[in-house]
Each structure stands twice: as C-alpha cells, then as structure tokens.
Design an enzyme around this catalytic site. Structure first.
Site, PDB file in Angstrom:
ATOM      1  N   SER A   1       0.828  -1.214   0.000  1.00  0.00           N
ATOM      2  CA  SER A   1       0.000   0.000   0.000  1.00  0.00           C
ATOM      3  C   SER A   1       0.858   1.259   0.000  1.00  0.00           C
ATOM      4  CB  SER A   1      -0.911  -0.003   1.228  1.00  0.00           C
ATOM      5  OG  SER A   1      -1.634  -1.212   1.287  1.00  0.00           O
TER       6      SER A   1
HETATM    7  N1  SAM Z   1      -0.830  -4.875   4.101  1.00  0.00           N
HETATM    8  C1  SAM Z   1      -0.092  -5.174   2.902  1.00  0.00           C
HETATM    9  C2  SAM Z   1       1.293  -4.617   2.907  1.00  0.00           C
HETATM   10  O1  SAM Z   1       1.673  -3.941   3.879  1.00  0.00           O
HETATM   11  O2  SAM Z   1       2.027  -4.886   1.944  1.00  0.00           O
HETATM   12  C3  SAM Z   1      -0.825  -4.802   1.642  1.00  0.00           C
HETATM   13  C4  SAM Z   1      -1.995  -5.680   1.419  1.00  0.00           C
HETATM   14  S1  SAM Z   1      -2.548  -5.853  -0.234  1.00  0.00           S
HETATM   15  C5  SAM Z   1      -3.177  -4.264  -0.561  1.00  0.00           C
HETATM   16  C6  SAM Z   1      -3.987  -6.853   0.108  1.00  0.00           C
HETATM   17  C7  SAM Z   1      -3.680  -8.249   0.532  1.00  0.00           C
HETATM   18  O3  SAM Z   1      -4.884  -8.841   0.985  1.00  0.00           O
HETATM   19  C8  SAM Z   1      -3.148  -9.128  -0.592  1.00  0.00           C
HETATM   20  O4  SAM Z   1      -1.897  -9.647  -0.260  1.00  0.00           O
HETATM   21  C9  SAM Z   1      -4.206 -10.234  -0.711  1.00  0.00           C
HETATM   22  O5  SAM Z   1      -3.665 -11.501  -1.023  1.00  0.00           O
HETATM   23  C10 SAM Z   1      -4.819 -10.205   0.673  1.00  0.00           C
HETATM   24  N2  SAM Z   1      -6.160 -10.789   0.763  1.00  0.00           N
HETATM   25  C11 SAM Z   1      -7.235 -10.622  -0.063  1.00  0.00           C
HETATM   26  N3  SAM Z   1      -8.277 -11.343   0.373  1.00  0.00           N
HETATM   27  C12 SAM Z   1      -7.872 -11.987   1.511  1.00  0.00           C
HETATM   28  C13 SAM Z   1      -8.488 -12.886   2.427  1.00  0.00           C
HETATM   29  N4  SAM Z   1      -9.762 -13.287   2.312  1.00  0.00           N
HETATM   30  N5  SAM Z   1      -7.757 -13.333   3.473  1.00  0.00           N
HETATM   31  C14 SAM Z   1      -6.471 -12.964   3.640  1.00  0.00           C
HETATM   32  N6  SAM Z   1      -5.826 -12.115   2.805  1.00  0.00           N
HETATM   33  C15 SAM Z   1      -6.519 -11.630   1.758  1.00  0.00           C
END
Ligand code: SAM
Length: 226
Positions: free
Chosen positions: A74
């Site tokens: 992000s």
């Molecule tokens: N917090 C992260 C960072 O600091 O890099 C950025 C997160 S990225 C915007 C969103 C993440 O949410 C992705 O890695 C994706 O795989 C994960 N995600 C999406 N749906 C999910 C779920 N149901 N359970 C766990 N993770 C999930």
C-alpha cells in the site's frame, strides 16, 4: 522491534539517502499523518526491505507498488493514516487481514504487543516472515488462510486492520473485535469507489465513521493458488 535501524538503506550516497528519507516523512505529514508514535514507527521500518525487484528503487515514493500474485504494497501515506486511525496501544493484540509484503504488519508491530497477520497467499506470508526474521520482529505471528473469517481461536482482538476492500465490514471480524476495540477497513462495491471506515465497538453496538476515499485490491474468499 528494530532497535537502532535508521529506516532506509540501499543507497550509497548518504546525502541522497537523507533526502529520500526526508521526502518520505514529509509525504506522510503532508497527508495528515501527525501522530508521533506512528511517524517514529514508519521511520524505523525500512519500506525498502519489503519491495524487491523492478520497483525496489521506488520504495520510498508515496505510491502503492506491485508485489507477487498481482497484489500491492500500500501507499505509505495510506499505511500511516490507517495506522493512526487504529489508535494502537502498547498492550494491544492486533489482527491484520492481508499481509501482502508484510510492511503494514511491521509498522503495527512497533506499536502493539502482538500482531497476527494473515494472507490467502502462502508464498506472500513466507516471504514476509523471512523479512520479519531478518529484522528481528518477534511479536508478529504470520498465518496463511482466508482472513475474512478472522482468527476465532485468538479472538477477541483489541484492534483489527483489513488491508483489502470488502463490500461490507465482514461479520466474523466485527464479532471478533473486543468491546472498546477499533477496526479499520476499506469498504466498497467496486475497485474505484471505496471508503476507509473506522468501526468502534461499544457495549451497545458498533459506531461507523467514514475516513477517506481509498483504492484497495478486493478481499477475496478462499485460499489463493500458490
Ligand atoms: N498490508 C499489505 C502490505 O503492507 O504490503 C498490503 C496488502 S494488499 C493491498 C492486500 C492483501 O490482501 C493481498 O496480499 C491479498 O492476497 C490479501 N487478501 C485478499 N483477500 C484476503 C483474504 N480473504 N484473506 C487474507 N488475505 C486476503
């Protein structure tokens, strides 16, 4: 904790390094990240450790960047605003849904007692764990799984941060929030119109606050393919 880690490495010119560091912190402040504890945490955690390959030299720009599996790390100012909105205290047990690169979890780990972070992609979780180990961040517990169901065996949580966009704040996560707790979650029906929502749980129910427009990858049910 990272001790004396000054936050940014990888540049051989100390002047250029100092300038990038200053610009990084300036971008946070100019977007409204004013909480000194959050700024210190973000100064300590080197975002460059969480961005690899092609985009490594843009690690200190205030922009989201691609990571593996079509996901993103992000935008730093959004990480700062979400962390600030979460009002994390040193005794808090925090759940982050969406480990991604691990950067947000590392920032939270500077502020909280313990951070549980979960992602549906096992390989992202493994890569994040390696960086946490290298940085000596021992208060982060990583898990691979569908975080939309939360982590009932560790509930309740003082704070919950969701870093992928849901259509509504997920019911299981609301239920796993301690009374007095705070959850921050991007909510929206599409990937272009989303609002960052803060939910406070009281004895009598939940209060919702709209914070700012954001753009996150979607919260997807089920496990990701390797
Ligand atoms: N917090 C992260 C960072 O600091 O890099 C950025 C997160 S990225 C915007 C969103 C993440 O949410 C992705 O890695 C994706 O795989 C994960 N995600 C999406 N749906 C999910 C779920 N149901 N359970 C766990 N993770 C999930």
């Amino acid at each position: 904790m990272t001790g004396d880690d000054d936050g940014i490495d990888g540049a051989s010119d100390p002047g250029a390094l100092a300038e990038r560091k200053m610009r990084f912190l300036f971008a946070l402040r100019s977007h409204g990240v004013t909480d000194a504890r959050v700024l210190t945490a973000m100064e300590r955690i080197d975002r460059g450790r969480f961005v690899t390959g092609l985009f490594a030299d843009r690690a200190y720009d205030d922009t989201p960047l691609p990571i593996a599996h079509g996901q993103t790390i992000s935008q730093p100012s959004v990480v700062g605003l979400m962390t600030q909105a979460l009002e994390v205290g040193p005794r808090d047990k925090v759940l982050e849904v969406g480990t991604g690169s691990g950067y947000q979890a590392a920032v939270l780990a500077q502020l909280a007692r313990r951070v549980y972070t979960i992602d549906r992609y096992k390989r992202l979780v493994q890569a994040a764990q390696e960086v946490f180990d290298a940085l000596g961040l021992t208060n982060i517990i990583t898990l691979a799984g569908d975080g939309s169901h939360g982590l009932p065996e560790q509930a309740p949580f003082d704070r919950i941060l969701v870093t992928a966009a849901a259509e509504d704040p997920p019911g299981p996560l609301l239920a796993q929030l301690r009374v007095g707790g705070i959850m921050v979650v991007p909510v929206g029906q599409s990937d272009t119109v989303q609002q960052l929502i803060r939910v406070r749980r009281s004895e009598t129910g939940y209060e919702y606050d709209e914070l700012l427009p954001v753009r996150f990858v979607p919260l997807v049910e089920g496990l990701g393919r390797e």
